[in-house]
Motif scaffolding. Sequence first.
Motif, PDB file in Angstrom:
ATOM      1  N   UNK A   1     -28.724 -27.564  93.683  1.00  0.00           N
ATOM      2  CA  UNK A   1     -28.482 -28.862  92.042  1.00  0.00           C
ATOM      3  C   UNK A   1     -27.431 -28.120  91.154  1.00  0.00           C
ATOM      4  N   UNK A   2     -26.290 -29.266  90.469  1.00  0.00           N
ATOM      5  CA  UNK A   2     -25.887 -28.382  89.492  1.00  0.00           C
ATOM      6  C   UNK A   2     -26.675 -28.781  87.526  1.00  0.00           C
ATOM      7  N   UNK A   3     -26.424 -28.234  87.396  1.00  0.00           N
ATOM      8  CA  UNK A   3     -27.671 -28.128  85.625  1.00  0.00           C
ATOM      9  C   UNK A   3     -26.502 -27.299  84.718  1.00  0.00           C
ATOM     10  N   UNK A   4     -26.448 -28.681  83.770  1.00  0.00           N
ATOM     11  CA  UNK A   4     -25.986 -28.871  82.494  1.00  0.00           C
ATOM     12  C   UNK A   4     -26.508 -29.042  81.622  1.00  0.00           C
ATOM     13  N   UNK A   5     -25.870 -27.250  80.687  1.00  0.00           N
ATOM     14  CA  UNK A   5     -27.011 -27.480  79.188  1.00  0.00           C
ATOM     15  C   UNK A   5     -25.840 -27.206  78.550  1.00  0.00           C
ATOM     16  N   UNK A   6     -26.025 -27.982  77.327  1.00  0.00           N
ATOM     17  CA  UNK A   6     -25.520 -27.623  76.243  1.00  0.00           C
ATOM     18  C   UNK A   6     -25.934 -27.913  74.844  1.00  0.00           C
ATOM     19  N   UNK A   7     -25.231 -27.155  74.344  1.00  0.00           N
ATOM     20  CA  UNK A   7     -25.889 -26.603  73.226  1.00  0.00           C
ATOM     21  C   UNK A   7     -24.883 -26.710  71.805  1.00  0.00           C
ATOM     22  N   UNK A   8     -25.295 -25.945  70.118  1.00  0.00           N
ATOM     23  CA  UNK A   8     -24.847 -26.033  68.679  1.00  0.00           C
ATOM     24  C   UNK A   8     -23.874 -27.483  68.356  1.00  0.00           C
ATOM     25  N   UNK A   9     -25.139 -28.344  68.312  1.00  0.00           N
ATOM     26  CA  UNK A   9     -24.078 -29.363  68.117  1.00  0.00           C
ATOM     27  C   UNK A   9     -24.774 -29.400  66.509  1.00  0.00           C
ATOM     28  N   UNK A  10     -24.707 -30.342  65.681  1.00  0.00           N
ATOM     29  CA  UNK A  10     -25.338 -30.308  64.025  1.00  0.00           C
ATOM     30  C   UNK A  10     -23.614 -31.357  63.259  1.00  0.00           C
ATOM     31  N   UNK A  11     -25.015 -31.202  62.092  1.00  0.00           N
ATOM     32  CA  UNK A  11     -24.078 -32.218  61.798  1.00  0.00           C
ATOM     33  C   UNK A  11     -23.094 -30.922  60.581  1.00  0.00           C
ATOM     34  N   UNK A  12     -21.985 -31.271  60.195  1.00  0.00           N
ATOM     35  CA  UNK A  12     -20.545 -31.109  59.675  1.00  0.00           C
ATOM     36  C   UNK A  12     -19.704 -31.197  58.317  1.00  0.00           C
ATOM     37  N   UNK A  13     -19.476 -31.002  57.462  1.00  0.00           N
ATOM     38  CA  UNK A  13     -18.860 -31.420  55.923  1.00  0.00           C
ATOM     39  C   UNK A  13     -17.085 -31.515  56.861  1.00  0.00           C
TER      40      UNK A  13
END
Length: 126
Positions: A1-13
Amino acid sequence: QVQLVESGGGSVQSGGSLRLSCAASGYTYSSYCMGWFRQAPGKEREGVAAIDSDGSTSYADSVKGRFTISQDNAKNTVSLQMNNLKPEDTAMYYCAADLGPNCLGSASTIPLAPHWGQGTEVTVPS
């Protein structure tokens, strides 16, 4: 089963940078396409960037020159370096993948890929 896990988002000016990463697992295909699409509240999905197993890349016109997609085959990760961010880049960003030699490998088609992660939020206040 394919699993994709994202990271690195946030708030930036506005004008700032963020780097999104996607860790992929659960498949052994040698041919694949991976990429990112985004969806802002009340708007349709928009393909952002895509890369295939040969390293060919594709970008939406709205991010060309600002975003760079790359992959680390040894780590099974795909990253999206986002520079000069603008308020209109605010959205939930999803990593997506399609497998096989005829995979969906362009920025415009990656939103149709059958596998995607839970998303990571990017906010650029106006």
